[in-house]
Structure formats: structure tokens, C-alpha cells
Design a protein around this motif. Structure first.
Motif: not given
Length: 347
Positions: A131-136, A143-145, A226-228, A235-237
Motif C-alpha cells: 500500500i505504501g508503494l501504491g500510494t507513492a 495516471w496509474v489509477l 490475492f493482494a494483486v 485504490f480505485a475507491i
């Protein structure tokens, strides 16, 4: 003396430090009560106790969500509950994989809670990293979203059209690597993950892993797989790391507690997969819709998500009410004979 309060109110990933510390304190208290008091000794967890413990976790999670709603606003509260229910549903498949892992490695039921408990500790760390990597990434590259949205749509369609093979998580390159390069005892050594064995004609001892440790490694690997799906979904929410992380961890905590009640009946939720696939497509499409037509009301997203998941549960229970248990479920109920692994211990 004034430094303490300043640190507590210092901003950390968009929230004051005391909010993060309060959440981690709740998790630490729950886990300490679980293992330190309720399950201090290895034993089989009855289904009734599993349901009660899971209900307690759910009550705490819902109460935390109510606090988020009251303190951080409706949008944050709705995002928390939406993420919580989606993660909870996605993790149902994880239960089936966990039952396969325990059956494959012949882990008796009275030791399974120990593996799941320490697996939770790994999940807390691994999800924080992901989640930290995703937030960064999202904060630096908005555009990653869109990539997350497209991934969720593709994943949802794939779930509708392609049959899954849960055994691929059990038989994977990581596990084959571990089996080739790690000394593993032929059978269990009580409730420990490692033991030391003497080397023949020497005073030296060598460290061996037990099948219990292999089960732990495989369960952690399954959670990463499963976290993938689940991390891009939340993050889409919302891109708020506090909401993302807390909803994920609370959902996983409760579901691991529910494992002992669901392992023998998870086959009855087979049709939930189709509802979940539609939810993933809906969440992914919502990202693109927001850019063209404007932001979707979070309450609508929560309502659609709950309606689809509830419908999937209802159809599953109705369709499978007269079906016999699957073979994997039967295996999860019993303690199979120990199996030989790789580099065996000396006799």
C-alpha cells in the motif's frame, strides 16, 4: 515534555500519528488477546468459537468504520466500508487455498490457528509495503489509477470467463525453490517452525525447517497473489492510505478467524465469484466514468457493491443447498497422514 504531543499530532501519510498509533494499538490488543489468552495452547478451533471470534472482529471493524465516518466525514466512512466488504469477499477464495495448503502439507487442525496467527503478522507488514508503494505511485503519477481501473476490468472479465486453478498457488516456483534449498524435516515437530538437529559424527547442529514453516511461507505467498487484486480495488475507491490500510487489515483479520467455520463449507459460495467479478468491473469502470461524466456518489458505489455481493451470497446458498461437499473440503476436515517433503532430515 512538549515534544510528545507534537509528535502525536504530526502528519503521517495524510493523517495524524495518533490515528495510526490508535489503529495499530487496536490490532495489537486483538492479536494479543487472541493468541495470548484464547489460544495460548495449540488446539482445534470449533466452528462455533470460530464464528463467535469472527463476529467480535467484525464488530470491532464496523465500530472502527463508524468512528472513521464520524471523525473523517461521510466520504471517508463510505470508502472504508466499501473497501472492507470488497476485501472481505475477495479473501473468501483465499480460504479455499489455505485449506489446500494445510491438506497438502498435512497440518493438523490443532496447529492451523498458530500458522494463521503468524501469517497475520506477515500480512500486516506485507500489505503496509504494497500500500505504501501504491500510494507513492498514485501521488507521483495520477495516471496509474487508470492502469488500476483497466486491470480491475480485465480481472473481473477473466473471473467471469476463465476457470481458476487454486492449486497453482500451492505448486509455485517459490515453493519449489524453498523445497530444493531448505532443509525440511519429514514431519512436524510439535508447534515449532524450526528445529536444530545434530550432524552425524559431529558436535555441530544444523537448522531445519518444519512443514509448519512451509505452510506459513505458502500462506504468505497466497496473500501476495490475492493482494494483486485487492490493493488496486481499494485504490480505485480511495487513495487515502489510512482508509486503504485499515479496511484491508480489518477484513483480513476477521476472515482468518472465520476460517475454521468456513473451510468445510466454502464451496457453497461458488457463485459469489460472479458477483465479485461484476463488482471489480464496476469499480474499475467508475474511474473512467468519473473523468468523463463526473464523480460517482460514494453512497451509490457502496449500495451497488453491497447489493451485488448480497445477491451473490443468496444465489450461492440457494444453488448449492443440496450439493455434496467438494473433495478439498473433506480434506480440510480431517488430519491427513504426514507426507514426505524435500531434503529430508537424518533418521
Amino acid at each position: 515534555m512538549a515534544l510528545g504531543p507534537e509528535l502525536l499530532f504530526a502528519d503521517f501519510l495524510g493523517k495524524p500519528a495518533w490515528a495510526w498509533l490508535s489503529f495499530l494499538g487496536i490490532i495489537a490488543a486483538l492479536l494479543s488477546f487472541d493468541l495470548g489468552i484464547l489460544h495460548r495452547k495449540a488446539r482445534e478451533i470449533p466452528a462455533g468459537e470460530s464464528l463467535l471470534l469472527s463476529a467480535c472482529y467484525i464488530v470491532v471493524a464496523l465500530a472502527f468504520g463508524a468512528w472513521v465516518w464520524s471523525q473523517m466525514g461521510q466520504e471517508a466512512g463510505v470508502a472504508y466500508f466499501t473497501g472492507f466488504f470488497i476485501e472481505k469477499t475477495l479473501a473468501l477464495d483465499n480460504i479455499f487455498v489455505i485449506s489446500l495448503i494445510f491438506a497438502t502439507l498435512a497440518i493438523p487442525r490443532h496447529l492451523q490457528h498458530r500458522v494463521l496467527f503468524y501469517g497475520i503478522l506477515g500480512v500486516i507488514v506485507l500489505r503496509a509495503i504494497m500500500i505504501g508503494l501504491g500510494t507513492a505511485l498514485v501521488s507521483q503519477f495520477a495516471w496509474v489509477l487508470y492502469i488500476f481501473g483497466a486491470f480491475l476490468i480485465v480481472t473481473g472479465i477473466k473471473m467471469l470467463l476463465v476457470a481458476e486453478n487454486p492449486s497453482s498457488v500451492v505448486d509455485n516456483p517459490l515453493m519449489r525453490f524453498v523445497r530444493r534449498h531448505l532443509r525440511v524435516t519429514k514431519d512436524l515437530r510439535g508447534s515449532v517452525f524450526f528445529v536444530r538437529r545434530p550432524v552425524a559424527r559431529s558436535r555441530r547442529t544444523v537448522l531445519y525447517a518444519t512443514p509448519l514453516f512451509l505452510a506459513l511461507v505458502m500462506i504468505e505467498f497466497a496473500d501476495i497473489v490475492f493482494a494483486v487484486d485487492s490493493v488496486p480495488a481499494i485504490f480505485a475507491i480511495t487513495t487515502d492510505p489510512y482508509i486503504v490500510y485499515t479496511s484491508n487489515i480489518f477484513a483480513i483479520l476477521g476472515l482468518r478467524a472465520l476460517y475454521f467455520a468456513l473451510a468445510a463449507s466454502v464451496h457453497r459460495f461458488g457463485y459469489l465469484k460472479y458477483a465479485l467479478s461484476i463488482v471489480l468491473v464496476f469499480i474499475g469502470a467508475k474511474i473512467f466514468w468519473s473523468q468523463v461524466f463526473g464523480k460517482v456518489d460514494p453512497l451509490i458505489s457502496l449500495g451497488v457493491t453491497l447489493a451485488l455481493l448480497a445477491g451473490g451470497v443468496a444465489v450461492s446458498m440457494w444453488k448449492t443447498s443440496r450439493e455434496a461437499p467438494a473433495p478439498a473440503d473433506e480434506a480440510a476436515r480431517t488430519d491427513p497422514e504426514p507426507i514426505r517433503l524435500t531434503r529430508g532430515e537424518p533418521s
